[in-house]
Scaffold this motif. Structure first.
Motif, mmCIF file in Angstrom:
data_model
loop_
_atom_site.group_PDB
_atom_site.id
_atom_site.type_symbol
_atom_site.label_atom_id
_atom_site.label_comp_id
_atom_site.label_asym_id
_atom_site.label_seq_id
_atom_site.Cartn_x
_atom_site.Cartn_y
_atom_site.Cartn_z
ATOM 1 N N ASN A 28 -14.338 -3.706 -18.468
ATOM 2 C CA ASN A 28 -14.573 -4.126 -16.482
ATOM 3 C C ASN A 28 -12.903 -4.758 -16.365
ATOM 4 O O ASN A 28 -12.593 -4.805 -14.889
ATOM 5 C CB ASN A 28 -15.528 -4.638 -16.388
ATOM 6 N N LEU A 29 -12.310 -5.485 -17.565
ATOM 7 C CA LEU A 29 -11.155 -6.349 -17.021
ATOM 8 C C LEU A 29 -9.567 -5.555 -16.935
ATOM 9 O O LEU A 29 -8.677 -5.825 -17.496
ATOM 10 C CB LEU A 29 -10.886 -7.230 -17.997
ATOM 11 N N VAL A 30 -9.775 -4.897 -15.991
ATOM 12 C CA VAL A 30 -8.980 -3.783 -15.360
ATOM 13 C C VAL A 30 -8.404 -4.940 -13.696
ATOM 14 O O VAL A 30 -8.875 -5.389 -13.793
ATOM 15 C CB VAL A 30 -9.444 -2.957 -14.883
ATOM 16 N N THR A 117 -9.644 4.158 -3.372
ATOM 17 C CA THR A 117 -10.900 3.381 -2.658
ATOM 18 C C THR A 117 -11.285 4.790 -1.768
ATOM 19 O O THR A 117 -10.548 5.333 -0.986
ATOM 20 C CB THR A 117 -10.816 2.389 -1.954
ATOM 21 N N ILE A 118 -12.574 5.229 -2.112
ATOM 22 C CA ILE A 118 -13.106 6.492 -1.254
ATOM 23 C C ILE A 118 -14.559 5.403 -1.254
ATOM 24 O O ILE A 118 -15.669 5.013 -1.090
ATOM 25 C CB ILE A 118 -13.856 7.077 -2.657
ATOM 26 N N SER A 119 -14.687 6.060 0.534
ATOM 27 C CA SER A 119 -15.543 5.940 1.288
ATOM 28 C C SER A 119 -16.450 7.320 1.920
ATOM 29 O O SER A 119 -15.961 7.632 2.378
ATOM 30 C CB SER A 119 -14.805 4.786 2.950
ATOM 31 N N PHE A 120 -17.581 6.886 1.064
ATOM 32 C CA PHE A 120 -18.481 8.189 1.767
ATOM 33 C C PHE A 120 -19.976 8.088 2.177
ATOM 34 O O PHE A 120 -20.446 6.738 2.717
ATOM 35 C CB PHE A 120 -18.796 7.957 -0.039
ATOM 36 N N GLN A 121 -19.703 8.790 3.154
ATOM 37 C CA GLN A 121 -21.407 8.581 3.538
ATOM 38 C C GLN A 121 -21.562 10.320 3.734
ATOM 39 O O GLN A 121 -21.310 11.989 3.291
ATOM 40 C CB GLN A 121 -21.028 8.985 5.164
ATOM 41 N N ASN A 122 -23.355 9.967 2.998
ATOM 42 C CA ASN A 122 -24.132 11.843 2.230
ATOM 43 C C ASN A 122 -24.499 12.578 3.751
ATOM 44 O O ASN A 122 -25.126 11.744 4.639
ATOM 45 C CB ASN A 122 -25.373 11.858 1.809
ATOM 46 N N LEU A 123 -23.871 13.388 4.222
ATOM 47 C CA LEU A 123 -24.592 14.024 6.327
ATOM 48 C C LEU A 123 -25.729 14.840 5.597
ATOM 49 O O LEU A 123 -25.270 16.475 6.831
ATOM 50 C CB LEU A 123 -23.434 14.511 6.257
ATOM 51 N N LEU A 124 -25.385 15.121 3.860
ATOM 52 C CA LEU A 124 -26.551 16.486 3.607
ATOM 53 C C LEU A 124 -28.107 16.816 4.608
ATOM 54 O O LEU A 124 -28.438 15.697 4.897
ATOM 55 C CB LEU A 124 -27.212 16.469 2.515
ATOM 56 N N ASN A 125 -28.841 17.811 5.012
ATOM 57 C CA ASN A 125 -29.699 17.380 5.544
ATOM 58 C C ASN A 125 -30.649 17.183 5.114
ATOM 59 O O ASN A 125 -30.958 17.160 3.934
ATOM 60 C CB ASN A 125 -29.470 19.477 5.765
ATOM 61 N N PRO A 126 -31.418 16.084 5.791
ATOM 62 C CA PRO A 126 -32.677 14.969 4.832
ATOM 63 C C PRO A 126 -34.079 16.493 3.775
ATOM 64 O O PRO A 126 -34.343 16.113 3.284
ATOM 65 C CB PRO A 126 -33.356 14.047 5.930
ATOM 66 N N LEU A 158 -13.471 2.085 -13.393
ATOM 67 C CA LEU A 158 -14.204 1.441 -12.671
ATOM 68 C C LEU A 158 -13.372 0.329 -12.264
ATOM 69 O O LEU A 158 -13.328 -0.520 -13.435
ATOM 70 C CB LEU A 158 -15.723 1.438 -12.602
ATOM 71 N N VAL A 159 -13.946 -0.396 -10.867
ATOM 72 C CA VAL A 159 -13.598 -1.436 -10.759
ATOM 73 C C VAL A 159 -14.190 -3.086 -9.923
ATOM 74 O O VAL A 159 -15.123 -1.322 -8.897
ATOM 75 C CB VAL A 159 -11.602 -1.398 -9.301
ATOM 76 N N GLY A 160 -14.564 -3.870 -10.101
ATOM 77 C CA GLY A 160 -15.523 -4.324 -9.594
ATOM 78 C C GLY A 160 -16.739 -4.040 -10.262
ATOM 79 O O GLY A 160 -17.211 -5.575 -10.894
ATOM 80 N N SER A 161 -17.357 -3.335 -10.278
ATOM 81 C CA SER A 161 -19.097 -3.541 -10.894
ATOM 82 C C SER A 161 -19.143 -1.612 -11.212
ATOM 83 O O SER A 161 -18.562 -0.727 -10.814
ATOM 84 C CB SER A 161 -19.647 -4.201 -9.608
ATOM 85 N N THR A 184 -19.212 2.979 -1.235
ATOM 86 C CA THR A 184 -18.225 2.654 -1.550
ATOM 87 C C THR A 184 -17.782 2.826 -2.502
ATOM 88 O O THR A 184 -18.025 1.713 -3.378
ATOM 89 C CB THR A 184 -17.208 1.321 -0.672
ATOM 90 N N TYR A 185 -16.818 3.718 -2.772
ATOM 91 C CA TYR A 185 -16.271 3.847 -4.865
ATOM 92 C C TYR A 185 -14.467 3.411 -4.787
ATOM 93 O O TYR A 185 -14.095 3.202 -3.932
ATOM 94 C CB TYR A 185 -16.199 4.590 -4.866
ATOM 95 N N SER A 186 -14.332 2.268 -6.376
ATOM 96 C CA SER A 186 -13.467 2.227 -6.090
ATOM 97 C C SER A 186 -13.315 2.138 -7.348
ATOM 98 O O SER A 186 -13.518 1.941 -8.207
ATOM 99 C CB SER A 186 -13.329 -0.022 -6.157
#
Length: 247
Positions: A28-30, A117-126, A158-161, A184-186
């Motif tokens: 993780n030391l990137v 950096t990917i900002s993601f939202q799940n818009l699948l039908n519940p 992975l960045v951060g965690s 959010t994925y980094s």
């Protein structure tokens, strides 16, 4: 008769986790303090898929798409067919791809040394959606019962965690998103290559036993050489038609 233990056998007595611990600590030391940041605003949605001109379709497909390419799908509403920027509301199960876009596996790009950096939202039908084959009329509802989704890129650091892994494994905190939820994925793009992107919420089952991948929930991240410049065609269909001289 006693035999002298060799140095090799002594190494075998040391627990394996002690030997690999330094590697885990370094993983993780990137250092991304000087890295350029590429951003992508993505969603997952249910989408009717047409596979070929012979009529092969999947009424209950699933795809990743850029948020700007998705519109509200709410027949009867004044904002039906509008993007979010145009006043449409993007809600789980009530969205579709813009009419001028074809559903396809998503492709993201970055250069060596960039942070993606990917900002993601799940818009699948519940609820598991159903659709009917336009030829046979047979109702199809084969989507996974699991409605969560995420973005997992195989091979990028992975960045951060671990929260940027897009997974739900062991005792780690889940980094998947329920319908309507955002994550959010980094990720760090260290080496030039093509890296598979998919949702790991459902890895098996269904058609082809490959989970949500079989329904279209996958794509790629193309990492180009450092300093590479990439372009996207801005030509419209009308402009191409004006330039056409024959078929």
């Amino acid at each position: 008769m006693r035999t002298q233990r060799s140095k090799k056998s002594l190494w075998r007595g040391i627990p394996g986790f002690i030997l690999i611990l330094p590697l885990l600590l370094c993983a993780n030391l990137v250092d991304v303090s000087h890295a350029a940041t590429i951003t992508a605003d993505m969603v997952a949605l249910d989408q009717f898929l047409t596979f070929n001109r012979m009529g092969a379709v999947n009424p209950t497909g699933m795809i990743f798409a850029l948020r700007r390419d998705v519109v509200e799908h709410n027949p009867g509403s004044a904002s039906d067919g509008l993007t979010e920027a145009e006043g449409g509301t993007l809600a789980p199960g009530k969205v579709r791809l813009r009419d001028d876009k074809r559903p396809r596996p998503i492709v993201l790009r970055a250069n060596e040394g960039d942070t993606l950096t990917i900002s993601f939202q799940n818009l699948l039908n519940p609820s598991v959606p159903s659709g009917s084959d336009p030829v046979s009329g047979i109702v199809i509802d084969e989507q996974p019962v699991t409605r969560s989704a995420g973005v997992h890129v195989q091979g990028l650091q992975l960045v951060g965690s671990i929260d940027s892994d897009g997974s739900n494994v062991g005792r780690n905190t889940s980094s998947l998103a329920a319908p309507g939820e955002s994550k959010t994925y980094s990720l760090y793009a260290e080496k030039e290559n093509a890296y598979v992107l998919n949702s790991t919420a459902t890895n098996s089952g269904g058609e082809g036993m490959s989970g949500s991948i079989a329904f279209g929930l996958f794509g790629m991240v193309n990492v180009e050489p450092a300093g590479a410049v990439w372009y996207r065609s801005q030509l419209t269909e009308a402009e191409l038609n004006m330039a056409t001289t024959g078929h």
